[in-house]
Design an enzyme around this catalytic site. Sequence first.
Site, mmCIF file in Angstrom:
data_model
loop_
_atom_site.group_PDB
_atom_site.id
_atom_site.type_symbol
_atom_site.label_atom_id
_atom_site.label_comp_id
_atom_site.label_asym_id
_atom_site.label_seq_id
_atom_site.Cartn_x
_atom_site.Cartn_y
_atom_site.Cartn_z
ATOM 1 N N CYS A 1 0.820 -1.220 0.000
ATOM 2 C CA CYS A 1 0.000 0.000 0.000
ATOM 3 C C CYS A 1 0.851 1.266 0.000
ATOM 4 C CB CYS A 1 -0.935 0.008 1.199
ATOM 5 S SG CYS A 1 -1.943 -1.467 1.300
ATOM 6 N N HIS B 1 -3.474 6.964 3.305
ATOM 7 C CA HIS B 1 -3.865 5.697 2.677
ATOM 8 C C HIS B 1 -5.284 5.367 3.152
ATOM 9 C CE1 HIS B 1 -4.098 1.674 1.381
ATOM 10 N NE2 HIS B 1 -3.771 1.109 2.522
ATOM 11 N N ASN C 1 -10.283 -0.220 0.416
ATOM 12 C CA ASN C 1 -8.828 -0.079 0.392
ATOM 13 C C ASN C 1 -8.318 -0.619 -0.951
ATOM 14 O OD1 ASN C 1 -6.074 -0.463 0.680
ATOM 15 N ND2 ASN C 1 -6.203 -1.351 2.737
#
Length: 333
Positions: A116, A260, A290
């Site tokens: 990520c 994020h 996500n």
Amino acid sequence: MSTSFGVMLLGTGSSLPARSLRNGDFPASLDTSDEWIRSRTGIGERRIAAAGDTSASLGLAAARRALEAAQLDPADLDMIICATVTPDMMVPAAACLIQSGLGCRPIPAFDINAACTGFLYGLSIAAQFIRTGSCRRILVVGAETLSRIVDFSDRTTCVLFGDGAGAVVVGAADGQGRGEHWFRLYADGSRADYIRLNGARLRPPASSPAEPRPTDEFDFLRMNGREVFKFAVRTIIELVSESLAECNLSPADIDLVIPHQVNQRIIDAAFADLNFPTEKLMVNLDRYGNTSAASIPIALDEAMRTGRAAPGDRVLLIAFGGGLTWAGGVWTI
Ligand code: UT7
């Protein structure tokens, strides 16, 4: 912050698959609920790639939009970096497929895997090449089709992730303040087990050529959610504090924070501690979940297109994920 060798944002783009999977769409056998998912994560729906979509095809669409926003042609690019943990295949890199789709010159194109955190790693690499003068314009893409690696019978992971891609074109700073940046990257492989995808589509090494190897092994993404939760809250607090201190800034000097897009509870817990007004936080995980390396460039593109961010704004970028990896950046876009 350094003013002489900055990297300026020239254009952004994103591409989200049309199909939305809402919380209520999960089968009863998963034993979850809209109420659980919303209250524990903030996620209401996520996008799922169509059969023909891949990380490279979504990345290509995002790249075309970023080039259009930058009013540039593929011929203007000097390098392509794609951050992804779900490349279409091991070889060639998704970046090469994007390069081919754009019809670029034979410029360097490569993937990076920092989970990520990958987009911030990519942006930082791009900044180095621009800083040395060896590249003038670089395309940085974050593209994921996480639905390919998620176990849809595991409620602790499958509700969290979505598919999509975001892209930016960056170039040298204008010397007028835009492009100033500070990036810091980290990794700690001793906590590799927190988030893991074992050998997807790879066979185990053969100890002897005669040894039969399984042909259908495929593992899914596995995660220690509680540990990642604690790591994420701590990491956001540390990264934001470090970014502000290193750049000699206060929260009032930051126009927009793009964390994020992981979990609303994680973001709320961290930023409550940091005294950041919530209106300075860019959050779209309620709609997309996500999307790993794609989450920050998708959110940045949305911020630019909706007017939440504009050229000259100072943005704070915060990422963390598998590896473990984490990174922070302050960037005058
Ligand atoms: O990019 C980084 C990627 N990593 C992440 O996004 C993970 C970060 N961690 C998290 O977001 C949270 O830890 C989760 C959302 C994964 C889990 O939330 P939590 O509040 O930490 O729940 P928990 O793991 O403590 O589990 C509480 C209960 C458990 O049941 P029992 O053992 O108490 O009976 C879980 O089995 O919630 C259960 N549970 C669910 N129930 C309904 C876990 N997932 C679900 C679900 N629906 N989807």
